[in-house]
Motif scaffolding. Structure first.
Motif, PDB file in Angstrom:
ATOM      1  N   SER A  37       0.801  -1.232   0.000  1.00 19.56           N
ATOM      2  CA  SER A  37       0.000   0.000   0.000  1.00 19.56           C
ATOM      3  C   SER A  37       0.828   1.273   0.000  1.00 19.56           C
ATOM      4  CB  SER A  37      -0.929  -0.003   1.230  1.00 19.56           C
ATOM      5  OG  SER A  37      -0.172  -0.125   2.429  1.00 19.56           O
ATOM      6  N   TYR A  38       2.140   1.149  -0.082  1.00 18.86           N
ATOM      7  CA  TYR A  38       3.015   2.318  -0.081  1.00 18.86           C
ATOM      8  C   TYR A  38       2.875   3.092  -1.390  1.00 18.86           C
ATOM      9  CZ  TYR A  38       4.927  -0.786   3.439  1.00 18.86           C
ATOM     10  OH  TYR A  38       5.059  -1.644   4.500  1.00 18.86           O
ATOM     11  N   GLN A  39       3.190   4.368  -1.337  1.00 13.28           N
ATOM     12  CA  GLN A  39       3.068   5.228  -2.525  1.00 13.28           C
ATOM     13  C   GLN A  39       4.298   6.101  -2.676  1.00 13.28           C
ATOM     14  OE1 GLN A  39      -0.596   7.400  -2.010  1.00 13.28           O
ATOM     15  NE2 GLN A  39      -1.874   5.675  -2.632  1.00 13.28           N
ATOM     16  N   GLY A  40       4.664   6.347  -3.925  1.00 15.72           N
ATOM     17  CA  GLY A  40       5.772   7.255  -4.220  1.00 15.72           C
ATOM     18  C   GLY A  40       7.117   6.710  -3.804  1.00 15.72           C
ATOM     19  N   ALA A  41       8.049   7.631  -3.575  1.00 12.98           N
ATOM     20  CA  ALA A  41       9.409   7.248  -3.183  1.00 12.98           C
ATOM     21  C   ALA A  41       9.415   6.777  -1.728  1.00 12.98           C
ATOM     22  CB  ALA A  41      10.351   8.430  -3.354  1.00 12.98           C
ATOM     23  N   VAL A  42       9.928   5.583  -1.525  1.00  4.70           N
ATOM     24  CA  VAL A  42       9.928   4.974  -0.190  1.00  4.70           C
ATOM     25  C   VAL A  42      11.306   4.396   0.100  1.00  4.70           C
ATOM     26  CG1 VAL A  42       8.859   3.264   1.322  1.00  4.70           C
ATOM     27  CG2 VAL A  42       7.494   4.372  -0.443  1.00  4.70           C
ATOM     28  N   THR A  43      11.754   4.557   1.342  1.00  4.58           N
ATOM     29  CA  THR A  43      12.992   3.914   1.788  1.00  4.58           C
ATOM     30  C   THR A  43      12.638   2.790   2.749  1.00  4.58           C
ATOM     31  OG1 THR A  43      14.266   5.971   1.590  1.00  4.58           O
ATOM     32  CG2 THR A  43      15.188   4.224   2.976  1.00  4.58           C
ATOM     33  N   PHE A  44      12.997   1.570   2.400  1.00  2.00           N
ATOM     34  CA  PHE A  44      12.744   0.406   3.240  1.00  2.00           C
ATOM     35  C   PHE A  44      14.015   0.044   4.000  1.00  2.00           C
ATOM     36  CE2 PHE A  44       9.491  -0.143  -0.033  1.00  2.00           C
ATOM     37  CZ  PHE A  44       8.377  -0.398   0.749  1.00  2.00           C
ATOM     38  N   ARG A  45      13.846  -0.369   5.246  1.00  2.00           N
ATOM     39  CA  ARG A  45      14.980  -0.829   6.060  1.00  2.00           C
ATOM     40  C   ARG A  45      14.703  -2.224   6.576  1.00  2.00           C
ATOM     41  NH1 ARG A  45      16.488  -0.762  11.503  1.00  2.00           N
ATOM     42  NH2 ARG A  45      14.521   0.281  12.051  1.00  2.00           N
ATOM     43  N   ASP A  46      15.639  -3.118   6.325  1.00  2.00           N
ATOM     44  CA  ASP A  46      15.536  -4.487   6.836  1.00  2.00           C
ATOM     45  C   ASP A  46      15.694  -4.445   8.348  1.00  2.00           C
ATOM     46  OD1 ASP A  46      16.390  -7.156   7.732  1.00  2.00           O
ATOM     47  OD2 ASP A  46      16.425  -7.648   5.599  1.00  2.00           O
ATOM     48  N   LEU A  47      14.689  -4.906   9.077  1.00  2.00           N
ATOM     49  CA  LEU A  47      14.690  -4.801  10.533  1.00  2.00           C
ATOM     50  C   LEU A  47      15.731  -5.704  11.188  1.00  2.00           C
ATOM     51  CD1 LEU A  47      10.827  -4.669  11.148  1.00  2.00           C
ATOM     52  CD2 LEU A  47      12.461  -2.791  11.375  1.00  2.00           C
ATOM     53  N   GLU A  48      16.231  -6.687  10.451  1.00  2.00           N
ATOM     54  CA  GLU A  48      17.201  -7.610  11.040  1.00  2.00           C
ATOM     55  C   GLU A  48      18.635  -7.294  10.629  1.00  2.00           C
ATOM     56  OE1 GLU A  48      16.006 -11.677  10.622  1.00  2.00           O
ATOM     57  OE2 GLU A  48      13.973 -11.283  11.394  1.00  2.00           O
ATOM     58  N   SER A  49      18.836  -6.887   9.369  1.00  2.00           N
ATOM     59  CA  SER A  49      20.195  -6.593   8.911  1.00  2.00           C
ATOM     60  C   SER A  49      20.522  -5.107   8.942  1.00  2.00           C
ATOM     61  CB  SER A  49      20.385  -7.119   7.483  1.00  2.00           C
ATOM     62  OG  SER A  49      19.611  -6.356   6.561  1.00  2.00           O
ATOM     63  N   GLY A  50      19.497  -4.253   8.943  1.00  2.00           N
ATOM     64  CA  GLY A  50      19.712  -2.808   8.922  1.00  2.00           C
ATOM     65  C   GLY A  50      19.931  -2.247   7.524  1.00  2.00           C
ATOM     66  N   GLN A  51      19.984  -3.091   6.515  1.00  2.00           N
ATOM     67  CA  GLN A  51      20.190  -2.616   5.138  1.00  2.00           C
ATOM     68  C   GLN A  51      18.976  -1.812   4.669  1.00  2.00           C
ATOM     69  OE1 GLN A  51      20.948  -6.304   3.031  1.00  2.00           O
ATOM     70  NE2 GLN A  51      23.155  -6.016   3.203  1.00  2.00           N
ATOM     71  N   THR A  52      19.230  -0.805   3.826  1.00  2.00           N
ATOM     72  CA  THR A  52      18.150   0.041   3.317  1.00  2.00           C
ATOM     73  C   THR A  52      18.045  -0.083   1.799  1.00  2.00           C
ATOM     74  OG1 THR A  52      19.627   1.963   3.132  1.00  2.00           O
ATOM     75  CG2 THR A  52      18.379   1.694   5.196  1.00  2.00           C
ATOM     76  N   LEU A  53      16.857   0.225   1.295  1.00  2.00           N
ATOM     77  CA  LEU A  53      16.595   0.165  -0.135  1.00  2.00           C
ATOM     78  C   LEU A  53      15.605   1.269  -0.487  1.00  2.00           C
ATOM     79  CD1 LEU A  53      16.843  -1.388  -2.883  1.00  2.00           C
ATOM     80  CD2 LEU A  53      14.839  -2.721  -2.144  1.00  2.00           C
ATOM     81  N   GLN A  54      15.947   2.069  -1.488  1.00  2.00           N
ATOM     82  CA  GLN A  54      15.072   3.142  -1.938  1.00  2.00           C
ATOM     83  C   GLN A  54      14.424   2.748  -3.260  1.00  2.00           C
ATOM     84  OE1 GLN A  54      17.670   6.584  -2.087  1.00  2.00           O
ATOM     85  NE2 GLN A  54      17.141   7.167   0.016  1.00  2.00           N
ATOM     86  N   ILE A  55      13.100   2.869  -3.327  1.00  2.00           N
ATOM     87  CA  ILE A  55      12.385   2.484  -4.537  1.00  2.00           C
ATOM     88  C   ILE A  55      11.235   3.452  -4.793  1.00  2.00           C
ATOM     89  CG2 ILE A  55      12.886   0.024  -4.201  1.00  2.00           C
ATOM     90  CD1 ILE A  55       9.904  -0.295  -3.419  1.00  2.00           C
ATOM     91  N   ASP A  56      10.707   3.386  -6.005  1.00  2.00           N
ATOM     92  CA  ASP A  56       9.443   4.035  -6.338  1.00  2.00           C
ATOM     93  C   ASP A  56       8.351   2.979  -6.178  1.00  2.00           C
ATOM     94  OD1 ASP A  56       7.098   4.824  -7.868  1.00  2.00           O
ATOM     95  OD2 ASP A  56       8.315   6.426  -8.710  1.00  2.00           O
ATOM     96  N   ALA A  57       7.535   3.112  -5.128  1.00  2.00           N
ATOM     97  CA  ALA A  57       6.565   2.071  -4.785  1.00  2.00           C
ATOM     98  C   ALA A  57       5.558   1.833  -5.904  1.00  2.00           C
ATOM     99  CB  ALA A  57       5.837   2.445  -3.488  1.00  2.00           C
ATOM    100  N   ASP A  58       5.082   2.892  -6.530  1.00  2.00           N
ATOM    101  CA  ASP A  58       4.088   2.744  -7.592  1.00  2.00           C
ATOM    102  C   ASP A  58       4.658   1.974  -8.779  1.00  2.00           C
ATOM    103  OD1 ASP A  58       2.025   4.299  -6.261  1.00  2.00           O
ATOM    104  OD2 ASP A  58       3.304   6.025  -6.653  1.00  2.00           O
ATOM    105  N   GLN A  59       5.907   2.222  -9.068  1.00  2.00           N
ATOM    106  CA  GLN A  59       6.549   1.551 -10.200  1.00  2.00           C
ATOM    107  C   GLN A  59       6.844   0.089  -9.895  1.00  2.00           C
ATOM    108  OE1 GLN A  59      10.536   2.967 -11.201  1.00  2.00           O
ATOM    109  NE2 GLN A  59      10.110   2.687 -13.376  1.00  2.00           N
ATOM    110  N   GLN A  60       7.207  -0.199  -8.667  1.00  2.00           N
ATOM    111  CA  GLN A  60       7.619  -1.555  -8.295  1.00  2.00           C
ATOM    112  C   GLN A  60       6.461  -2.450  -7.871  1.00  2.00           C
ATOM    113  OE1 GLN A  60      10.664  -2.852  -8.610  1.00  2.00           O
ATOM    114  NE2 GLN A  60      11.330  -0.923  -9.537  1.00  2.00           N
ATOM    115  N   ARG A  61       5.274  -1.867  -7.670  1.00  2.00           N
ATOM    116  CA  ARG A  61       4.163  -2.643  -7.118  1.00  2.00           C
ATOM    117  C   ARG A  61       3.828  -3.904  -7.927  1.00  2.00           C
ATOM    118  NH1 ARG A  61       1.093   1.192  -6.447  1.00  2.00           N
ATOM    119  NH2 ARG A  61       1.602   1.533  -4.243  1.00  2.00           N
ATOM    120  N   PRO A  62       3.647  -3.828  -9.242  1.00  2.00           N
ATOM    121  CA  PRO A  62       3.286  -5.049  -9.993  1.00  2.00           C
ATOM    122  C   PRO A  62       4.302  -6.174  -9.832  1.00  2.00           C
ATOM    123  CG  PRO A  62       2.895  -3.096 -11.328  1.00  2.00           C
ATOM    124  CD  PRO A  62       3.659  -2.634 -10.120  1.00  2.00           C
TER     125      PRO A  62
END
Length: 290
Positions: free
Chosen positions: A218-243
């Motif tokens: 359900s995220y929208q637009g530019a989003v930064t995700f953080r892995d809660l166990e490793s701490g690694q981050t990932l920046q994506i465009d949620a609308d583009q990556q959803r499918p």
């Protein structure tokens, strides 16, 4: 059934568990569903020494006579509850609940139900710092112990390694094992543990817990995700990556369910946005057949 967020808002795990369990059983009785602990073959008059938990107080209030409900399933079991307390269980849904919040409510409700059935109930909290284990018991003090352990647990780190988990599978004890986990693992350590428990203890019910925002992305637009166990981050465009995300997620869920069932587990997928009745129904069905 009350929603998970309303139950969590009670801030009283004992009360929430009782509300969930009794609400489900009352609804199941009204709809004449069949299952362990929900339908009764007959009533018989109370005799001194009978278990008062089986007394039908509502019937007594109406008739001034005391009758016991004789369940179609009248055998007690050992129920072993497992909680994945790795850091990924801190993921928060749009309704404000974390997976750990939902898991607390669910396991407390299952513990209450099992205790009402006369089962011996135990709990193991799986965390990287070690196992917090409450051995199965059927005494009156076990529920408060279980509630306290669930109320005070904190999710952290990654799923425990083989050496930490070894004591769980070192002894053989016939039990119905119920595991609540989001199944985020690096090297199949969760499925390996459950496979060994099935070999040493018997039946396994795997309750796979995901959040609604994971399932729907359900995220929208530019989003930064953080892995809660490793701490690694990932920046994506949620609308583009959803499918692509939803396609890969559905494939992973299909593969996970097939693998679990191939290994002999009963598998049920849960969402933190849904009431707890689906998981309770699976538990009672599994208990009936164990």
């Amino acid at each position: 059934m009350l929603s998970p967020e309303l139950l969590h808002g009670l801030r009283n795990l004992s009360l929430a568990a009782r509300q969930v369990a009794e609400g489900f059983l009352n609804g199941a009785h009204a709809s004449r569903r069949h299952g362990a602990g929900m339908e009764f073959s007959q009533y018989r008059p109370y005799q001194p020494g009978d278990d008062l938990r089986r007394l039908d107080w509502r019937l007594a209030a109406r008739s001034d006579r005391y009758y016991l409900r004789e369940s179609e399933i009248d055998t007690s079991l050992t129920v072993h509850l497992l909680l994945d307390a790795s850091a990924s269980m801190n993921h928060r849904d749009d309704n404000g609940l974390t997976k750990l919040d939902y898991a607390r409510l669910l396991l407390a409700s299952l513990a209450y139900l099992a205790t009402q059935q006369g089962d011996a109930v135990g709990l193991t909290i799986l965390s990287p710092t070690g196992l917090r284990h409450l051995p199965p018991r059927a005494d009156a003090r076990q529920l408060p112990r279980l509630y306290h352990a669930l109320e005070t647990v904190e999710a952290a780190g990654s799923f425990p390694d083989h050496a930490t988990l070894a004591p769980l599978t070192a002894r053989r004890q016939r039990a119905l094992t119920v595991c609540v986990s989001d199944l985020y693992e690096s090297e199949a350590e969760i499925s390996t543990l459950l496979t060994r428990l099935r070999a040493t203890s018997g039946d396994v019910l795997l309750l796979h817990l995901l959040s609604h925002n994971e399932l729907t992305f359900s995220y929208q637009g530019a989003v930064t995700f953080r892995d809660l166990e490793s701490g690694q981050t990932l920046q994506i465009d949620a609308d583009q990556q959803r499918p692509a995300y939803q396609q890969q997620l559905q494939q992973w869920l299909r593969d996970t369910a097939q693998t679990a069932r191939r290994q002999g587990f009963d598998y049920h997928q849960l969402s933190t946005a849904e009431p707890l009745d689906g998981a309770i129904r699976e538990f009672l069905r599994k208990r009936k057949n164990s």
